[in-house]
Design a protein around this motif. Structure first.
Motif, short mmCIF file in Angstrom:
data_model
loop_
_atom_site.label_atom_id
_atom_site.label_comp_id
_atom_site.label_asym_id
_atom_site.label_seq_id
_atom_site.Cartn_x
_atom_site.Cartn_y
_atom_site.Cartn_z
N UNK A 146 2.24 -0.07 -8.51
CA UNK A 146 1.65 -0.16 -7.18
C UNK A 146 2.79 -0.33 -6.19
N UNK A 147 3.05 0.70 -5.40
CA UNK A 147 4.22 0.72 -4.51
C UNK A 147 3.85 0.40 -3.08
N UNK A 148 4.30 -0.75 -2.60
CA UNK A 148 4.01 -1.18 -1.23
C UNK A 148 5.06 -0.61 -0.27
N UNK A 149 4.61 0.03 0.78
CA UNK A 149 5.54 0.64 1.73
C UNK A 149 6.24 -0.40 2.58
N UNK A 150 5.56 -1.53 2.83
CA UNK A 150 6.16 -2.57 3.64
C UNK A 150 6.41 -2.12 5.07
N UNK A 151 7.33 -2.81 5.73
CA UNK A 151 7.68 -2.46 7.10
C UNK A 151 9.20 -2.37 7.17
N UNK A 152 9.70 -1.15 7.26
CA UNK A 152 11.14 -0.92 7.32
C UNK A 152 11.86 -1.63 6.17
N UNK A 153 11.31 -1.43 4.99
CA UNK A 153 11.84 -1.97 3.73
C UNK A 153 11.59 -3.46 3.54
N UNK A 154 10.94 -4.12 4.49
CA UNK A 154 10.62 -5.53 4.34
C UNK A 154 9.22 -5.70 3.74
N UNK A 155 9.04 -6.81 3.08
CA UNK A 155 7.72 -7.18 2.54
C UNK A 155 6.69 -7.24 3.67
N UNK A 156 5.47 -6.77 3.40
CA UNK A 156 4.37 -7.08 4.32
C UNK A 156 3.12 -7.50 3.54
N UNK A 157 2.23 -8.18 4.24
CA UNK A 157 1.07 -8.78 3.59
C UNK A 157 -0.01 -7.75 3.29
N UNK A 158 -0.29 -6.84 4.21
CA UNK A 158 -1.46 -5.97 4.04
C UNK A 158 -1.33 -5.04 2.83
N UNK A 159 -0.14 -4.50 2.59
CA UNK A 159 0.05 -3.65 1.41
C UNK A 159 -0.04 -4.47 0.13
N UNK A 160 0.51 -5.68 0.18
CA UNK A 160 0.45 -6.57 -0.98
C UNK A 160 -0.99 -6.99 -1.27
N UNK A 161 -1.78 -7.20 -0.22
CA UNK A 161 -3.20 -7.52 -0.40
C UNK A 161 -3.92 -6.41 -1.14
N UNK A 162 -3.64 -5.17 -0.77
CA UNK A 162 -4.30 -4.06 -1.45
C UNK A 162 -3.85 -3.97 -2.91
N UNK A 163 -2.57 -4.15 -3.15
CA UNK A 163 -2.09 -4.16 -4.53
C UNK A 163 -2.79 -5.25 -5.33
N UNK A 164 -2.97 -6.42 -4.71
CA UNK A 164 -3.68 -7.51 -5.37
C UNK A 164 -5.13 -7.20 -5.63
N UNK A 165 -5.76 -6.50 -4.69
CA UNK A 165 -7.17 -6.12 -4.87
C UNK A 165 -7.32 -5.17 -6.05
N UNK A 166 -6.42 -4.20 -6.14
CA UNK A 166 -6.46 -3.25 -7.26
C UNK A 166 -6.21 -3.97 -8.58
N UNK A 167 -5.17 -4.80 -8.62
CA UNK A 167 -4.85 -5.51 -9.85
C UNK A 167 -5.99 -6.41 -10.28
#
Length: 240
Positions: A146-167
């Motif tokens: 599950x590859x999070x795009x983040x924001x300019x290579x930085x961690x972001x919450x919304x992509x991580x939330x989706x990865x967590x929802x899928x997992x």
């Protein structure tokens, strides 16, 4: 039978630490690229062509019949392109039968990175096509990243939330020994009852809401409002 593995990559900067050759890679850019891709395909777009640069976007838009060019940088529409990266811009009445050529700050970049790093398969995922992604991953019985795009290579919450929802949804079908997946899953499960309130705290929400895009953002965290499987093949994203 041994279960396939599932890992979460929290930033594009970490992608090269993983072997993609035997994995399905899900590109996640919730605010807003992968939500927009799902919406366009769900509403009848023939294909979506993700490109890295504005110049390539314009070039392909000129060469592909019945296409529209779209993109953003820093959340804003790019001069020289016809449309932006808002899902609301692509209703069926407009996008059906057309090709969408799109470039964005984060999501299209990560998609091209996954392709160049030899991913076995590439999907694009977001809350609007949540169930289609989960069902495909469970049925495929292949390793998943599950590859999070983040924001300019930085961690972001919304992509991580989706990865967590899928997992959280598919974890019983996978072997998961991955701390980032554990974190993402717990983040999602702790906030699943009110994702909207949690998402409104994120830096990206504040950044885009300042451009009057709150409606977009609420749509982008709504499950299954554009429930189509989006898969990357030969340079284009197709829906099924």
């Amino acid at each position: 039978m041994e279960k396939p593995t599932l890992h979460t990559v929290l930033s594009p900067r970490l992608l090269d630490l993983y072997d993609l050759s035997s994995s399905i890679v899900v590109i996640i850019d919730v605010f807003r690229a992968t939500s927009t891709i799902a919406t366009a395909l769900y509403n009848g777009a023939v294909q979506v062509v993700p490109v890295s640069s504005v110049e390539e976007c314009i070039e392909k838009g000129n060469s592909i019949p019945n296409s529209v060019t779209a993109g953003e940088r820093e959340g804003k529409v790019i001069p020289g392109l016809q449309f932006g990266n808002s899902p609301a811009e692509y209703p069926r009445s407009f996008i059906e039968g057309k090709t969408l050529v799109i470039t964005t700050t984060n999501g299209t970049k990560l998609l091209n990175m996954a392709k160049n790093n030899g991913a076995s398969e590439i999907l694009t995922g977001s809350f609007p096509n949540f169930s289609a992604v989960c069902q495909y991953l469970k049925e495929s019985n292949k390793n998943v990243i599950l590859g999070c795009s983040g924001w300019k290579d930085r961690f972001n919450i919304e992509d991580t939330l989706f990865a967590g929802a899928v997992a959280s949804e598919i974890q019983d079908a996978f072997t998961i020994h991955c701390d980032s997946t554990l974190m993402a899953t717990q983040m999602y499960e702790s906030n699943a009852g009110d994702l909207l309130s949690f998402a409104k705290k994120t830096s990206h929400w504040h950044r885009l809401a300042n451009f009057g895009l709150s409606y977009d953002l609420e749509y982008c965290i709504s499950k299954d409002v554009a429930n189509v499987l989006c898969y990357y093949q030969d340079g284009v994203v197709l829906g099924k």
